[in-house]
Design a protein around this motif. Structure first.
Motif, short mmCIF file in Angstrom:
data_model
loop_
_atom_site.label_atom_id
_atom_site.label_comp_id
_atom_site.label_asym_id
_atom_site.label_seq_id
_atom_site.Cartn_x
_atom_site.Cartn_y
_atom_site.Cartn_z
N SER A 125 1.18 -1.52 0.52
CA SER A 125 -0.70 -0.45 -0.18
C SER A 125 0.51 1.81 0.23
O SER A 125 1.58 1.31 1.04
CB SER A 125 -0.90 -0.23 0.52
OG SER A 125 -0.09 -0.25 2.92
N ASN A 126 0.10 2.06 -0.70
CA ASN A 126 0.99 3.56 -0.64
C ASN A 126 2.41 3.01 -1.11
O ASN A 126 3.33 3.74 -1.01
CB ASN A 126 1.13 4.41 0.58
CG ASN A 126 -0.24 4.98 1.53
OD1 ASN A 126 -1.49 5.18 0.13
ND2 ASN A 126 -0.52 4.20 2.36
N TYR A 127 2.36 2.73 -2.69
CA TYR A 127 4.17 3.01 -3.14
C TYR A 127 3.94 3.18 -4.32
O TYR A 127 3.58 4.01 -4.94
CB TYR A 127 3.34 0.89 -3.72
CG TYR A 127 2.77 0.87 -4.91
CD1 TYR A 127 3.66 1.02 -6.22
CD2 TYR A 127 1.53 0.50 -4.87
CE1 TYR A 127 3.00 0.95 -7.46
CE2 TYR A 127 0.84 0.96 -6.39
CZ TYR A 127 0.75 0.80 -6.90
OH TYR A 127 0.58 0.78 -8.08
N GLN A 128 5.64 3.17 -4.52
CA GLN A 128 6.20 4.02 -5.55
C GLN A 128 7.14 2.87 -6.37
O GLN A 128 8.08 2.17 -5.66
CB GLN A 128 7.10 5.22 -5.01
CG GLN A 128 7.62 6.18 -6.14
CD GLN A 128 8.70 6.52 -6.07
OE1 GLN A 128 9.75 6.93 -5.24
NE2 GLN A 128 8.26 8.16 -5.24
N LYS A 129 6.64 2.65 -7.54
CA LYS A 129 8.38 1.89 -8.22
C LYS A 129 8.73 2.99 -9.21
O LYS A 129 8.57 4.39 -9.81
CB LYS A 129 7.19 1.24 -9.06
CG LYS A 129 6.66 0.14 -9.22
CD LYS A 129 5.95 -0.45 -10.56
CE LYS A 129 5.07 -2.25 -10.06
NZ LYS A 129 5.04 -2.15 -11.13
#
Length: 362
Positions: A208-212
């Motif tokens: 959850s609340n991720y950044q790639k």
């Protein structure tokens, strides 16, 4: 079996049992004096539970730990006795070679090694599990962080790494998750998430609340999102205390776990491998320690039993010291766990061969 073999074998096994029975009550008495106040704090803890869940397993675990020491001292003790009574001289005068003299010792060492192998591979792991559960429930100090693991690192493959700042074992949920993929020394991909949670239903992780972040040759590609289902080659069991987990699995379960982890691409399994190989190397050391003890004690010396015991106990401490160093070094990712675990046996085995050749010539 000749009368001589029966005589020496009887001395071997009775002395071994006697030393072991002397060491265990001393260890238990010390443990009781240290733990009695902790037992009394728990009004729901019965004497039967203390005996069956704690002290029976205490005897199994520490009895197995003391076996090499008990064996070494026992062989030195009774061999020094028969050497001091000139029985060894009489045996050699009867044209019995030193090699033939060793046969009942070899039989005795085989019995002890078989007991040790059975205990190490199947009985002690079960005792470790019950003993550990009792310790966690009644003896360890509890606090609100007891379920939390901090700064968890795991290498999934040659170039893949994860990091979790905090992992809740019971809830199977973590905070501040990071996954990094390298090519050589260059970072090529990074995934960050505020939370990571294990989904038992589909055996995947939910971020959850991720950044790639994909690092290209001329720019970075960044993607943000709220929820992401993803598969990794690790499971929540791989994040818990590896040392405790390895000790609580019997050797069949441990071997399967190692193979499954290899199939999932987890690279550093040396802690598991050290535990697996140690379960065989320690019982096999019974032969080495027996032969060293016989070689040291079979000749009558000035100082007699006392000097033999002093030399023997010193060598025993050196062996334990080398074993602990080998375990620590063997758990490192860059070492060969099999070689490191067997290194003390190789060193002392060389010593045993040297002492045997020296005694066989005389």
């Amino acid at each position: 079996m000749r009368i001589l073999d029966k005589y020496i074998l009887k001395k071997f096994l009775s002395s071994f049992a006697l030393i072991l029975m002397l060491l265990l009550p001393i260890a238990m008495a010390i443990d009781v004096s240290e733990k009695i106040d902790k037992f009394l704090r728990h009004t729901d803890l019965s004497l039967n539970t203390i005996i069956t869940d704690y002290y029976l397993n205490f005897i199994v675990i520490f009895g197995n730990t003391f076996m090499p020491l008990a064996l070494f001292i026992a062989v030195i003790f009774f061999t020094s006795k028969i050497a001091g009574n000139t029985e060894v001289i009489a045996i050699h005068s009867a044209k019995i070679s030193f090699t033939r003299f060793l046969r009942p010792y070899f039989i005795g060492a085989s019995i002890v090694a078989f007991i040790g192998l059975t205990m190490n591979h199947f009985i002690v792991p079960k005792s470790n599990k019950t003993y550990g559960a009792f310790n966690n429930a009644y003896l360890k100090k509890k606090d609100y962080n007891s379920d939390l693991l901090n700064n968890v690192n795991l290498q999934l493959g040659p170039n893949d790494y994860i990091y979790i700042k905090t992992w809740a074992v019971e809830r199977k949920q973590g905070y501040k998750f990071s996954y990094e993929k390298f090519e050589g020394n260059k970072l090529k991909y990074k995934l960050l998430a505020d939370n990571i949670r294990w989904s038992e239903a589909d055996t995947s992780f939910i971020l959850s609340n991720y950044q790639k972040r994909i690092i290209l040759s001329d720019r970075d590609s960044i993607e943000n999102g709220v929820l992401l289902d993803t598969l990794y080659t690790f499971t929540p069991e791989d994040l818990v205390n590896v040392d405790d987990l390895a000790k609580e699995m019997n050797s069949i379960q441990l071997y399967k776990h190692i193979q499954q982890s290899k199939a999932r691409g987890i690279s550093n399994l040396n802690t598991y491998l050290v535990e697996f190989h140690k379960r065989t190397s320690l019982p096999i050391a019974s032969y080495i320690l027996t032969f060293i003890a016989v070689c040291l004690a079979s000749k009558k010396k000035r100082g007699g039993l006392g000097i033999n015991l002093a030399i023997g106990i010193t060598l025993m401490f050196v062996y334990v010291f080398l074993l602990k160093i080998a375990e620590v070094l063997g758990a490192g990712a860059e070492t060969n766990a099999f070689v490191m675990v067997w290194l003390p046996n190789i060193f002392f085995g060389t010593l045993a061969i040297y002492l045997y050749l020296r005694n066989a010539k005389n």
